[in-house]
Design a protein around this motif. Structure first.
Motif, mmCIF file in Angstrom:
data_model
loop_
_atom_site.group_PDB
_atom_site.id
_atom_site.type_symbol
_atom_site.label_atom_id
_atom_site.label_comp_id
_atom_site.label_asym_id
_atom_site.label_seq_id
_atom_site.Cartn_x
_atom_site.Cartn_y
_atom_site.Cartn_z
ATOM 1 N N ILE A 170 0.835 -1.204 0.000
ATOM 2 C CA ILE A 170 0.000 0.000 0.000
ATOM 3 C C ILE A 170 0.868 1.252 0.000
ATOM 4 O O ILE A 170 0.606 2.208 -0.729
ATOM 5 N N GLU A 171 1.915 1.260 0.815
ATOM 6 C CA GLU A 171 2.832 2.406 0.847
ATOM 7 C C GLU A 171 3.465 2.645 -0.517
ATOM 8 O O GLU A 171 3.616 3.789 -0.964
ATOM 9 N N GLU A 172 3.830 1.570 -1.201
ATOM 10 C CA GLU A 172 4.439 1.698 -2.531
ATOM 11 C C GLU A 172 3.438 2.235 -3.544
ATOM 12 O O GLU A 172 3.792 3.027 -4.424
ATOM 13 N N LEU A 173 2.175 1.823 -3.427
ATOM 14 C CA LEU A 173 1.143 2.327 -4.331
ATOM 15 C C LEU A 173 0.904 3.818 -4.103
ATOM 16 O O LEU A 173 0.710 4.584 -5.058
ATOM 17 N N LYS A 174 0.931 4.242 -2.853
ATOM 18 C CA LYS A 174 0.716 5.654 -2.536
ATOM 19 C C LYS A 174 1.821 6.526 -3.139
ATOM 20 O O LYS A 174 1.567 7.656 -3.572
ATOM 21 N N TRP A 179 -4.535 6.602 -4.711
ATOM 22 C CA TRP A 179 -5.223 6.826 -3.445
ATOM 23 C C TRP A 179 -5.836 5.505 -2.969
ATOM 24 O O TRP A 179 -6.381 4.742 -3.772
ATOM 25 N N ILE A 180 -5.749 5.287 -1.654
ATOM 26 C CA ILE A 180 -6.216 4.032 -1.071
ATOM 27 C C ILE A 180 -7.501 4.296 -0.279
ATOM 28 O O ILE A 180 -7.522 5.129 0.638
ATOM 29 N N TYR A 181 -8.566 3.591 -0.638
ATOM 30 C CA TYR A 181 -9.871 3.766 -0.009
ATOM 31 C C TYR A 181 -10.252 2.483 0.733
ATOM 32 O O TYR A 181 -10.335 1.415 0.120
ATOM 33 N N ALA A 182 -10.500 2.588 2.038
ATOM 34 C CA ALA A 182 -10.937 1.440 2.817
ATOM 35 C C ALA A 182 -12.460 1.383 2.840
ATOM 36 O O ALA A 182 -13.120 2.380 3.145
ATOM 37 N N ALA A 183 -13.024 0.250 2.502
ATOM 38 C CA ALA A 183 -14.471 0.047 2.627
ATOM 39 C C ALA A 183 -14.731 -0.485 4.028
ATOM 40 O O ALA A 183 -14.476 -1.649 4.322
ATOM 41 N N ASP A 184 -15.219 0.386 4.916
ATOM 42 C CA ASP A 184 -15.375 -0.013 6.302
ATOM 43 C C ASP A 184 -16.419 0.863 6.994
ATOM 44 O O ASP A 184 -16.939 1.811 6.398
ATOM 45 N N MET A 185 -16.673 0.566 8.248
ATOM 46 C CA MET A 185 -17.655 1.319 9.025
ATOM 47 C C MET A 185 -17.134 2.724 9.340
ATOM 48 O O MET A 185 -15.930 2.975 9.317
ATOM 49 N N CYS A 218 -4.656 3.660 4.875
ATOM 50 C CA CYS A 218 -5.563 4.154 3.834
ATOM 51 C C CYS A 218 -5.741 5.669 3.911
ATOM 52 O O CYS A 218 -5.652 6.263 4.988
ATOM 53 N N ASP A 219 -6.008 6.272 2.766
ATOM 54 C CA ASP A 219 -6.210 7.723 2.710
ATOM 55 C C ASP A 219 -7.618 8.115 3.130
ATOM 56 O O ASP A 219 -7.824 9.151 3.762
ATOM 57 N N VAL A 220 -8.604 7.291 2.748
ATOM 58 C CA VAL A 220 -10.013 7.609 2.991
ATOM 59 C C VAL A 220 -10.749 6.329 3.364
ATOM 60 O O VAL A 220 -10.446 5.254 2.830
#
Length: 252
Positions: A170-174, A179-185, A218-220
């Motif tokens: 994930i760090e390498e992708l950033k 942008w990294i989006y977490a699908a969560d509560m 994650c960013d968002v």
């Protein structure tokens, strides 16, 4: 009667010491090797050494469970799960997006353990124009035959990378402006989120959701409204809804 070392055709299962040894010497993709508790003598030592050399996950299992998995055939305390499809690398996924002239659209599966969920995610991802899926090597289902069957052929067109360290990936992708989006509560509304540019959607474990460490990377965080009595959706269903929102925004 089966001879020792024969292959047992149980979807993706190969059984017997000789069969597993030859499998390890080949170029075939291997999900993991199962070894009955207490089996560490003879050729099992060579199997363990090859697994460590190739960084293949070894799982200690109860002998009775292995008996059941192998349908009573003579497994000699050893079996291996093989992949139904070859894996790609993260770089190959990004290069595929680049050749298409599109900002990367990725799905990251954080410890998805159910084959049907991963297969369904792959099927929807292929329909939504996802360039590739990233899964961890440990504590995750791999590309077994149940995944392939559930994907209804989509696995043949979807690039899947398996990585040792999801947080590091994930760090390498950033660093590549993805942008990294977490699908969560407790996140912002999925339909009010700007997914433009390079995007990677993280889908969490069926029971625990996105892990704490991964979520912090994650960013968002994006969420779906839960208007009924239950407080969560099936992982593949939630992923599908958000994937189609990302696809909709990309279509303009």
């Amino acid at each position: 009667m089966k001879k020792s070392g024969d292959f047992k055709n149980n979807d993706n299962l190969v059984i017997g010491r000789n069969a597993v040894l030859e499998l390890l010497k080949s170029s075939r993709e291997i999900e993991n090797v199962l070894i009955a508790n207490g089996e560490r003598e003879g050729s099992v030592k060579s199997i363990i050494a090859l697994c460590r050399e190739k960084k293949i996950v070894i799982k200690d299992v109860d002998r009775r469970k292995l008996d059941s998995m192998c349908g009573g055939a003579n497994h000699q305390g050893v079996a291996a799960n093989v992949s139904a499809h070859e894996y790609s690398t993260v770089d190959e996924i990004l290069e595929f997006a680049n050749k298409k002239g599109e900002a990367p659209f990725l799905i990251i599966c954080d410890e998805i353990e159910d084959s049907h969920n991963l297969g369904a995610i792959i099927r929807t991802a292929e329909a939504c124009g996802v360039h590739g899926i990233i899964i961890p090597k440990r504590r995750s289902v791999g590309l077994n035959f149940a995944v392939s069957k559930t994907s209804c052929g989509a696995l043949e067109y979807m690039r899947v990378a398996r990585v040792s360290n999801l947080a590091q990936t994930i760090e390498e992708l950033k660093k590549k402006n993805i942008w990294i989006y977490a699908a969560d509560m407790d996140g912002q509304r999925w339909d009010k989120t700007d997914f433009s540019g390079g995007a990677a959607l993280v889908v969490g474990n069926e029971g625990r959701g996105v892990g704490r460490l991964i979520k912090e990377k994650c960013d968002v965080t994006v969420s779906l409204p839960m208007l009924g009595k239950v407080n969560s959706l099936n992982a593949s269903v939630a992923a599908g809804i958000i994937m189609y929102e990302i696809a909709r925004q990309r279509l303009g």
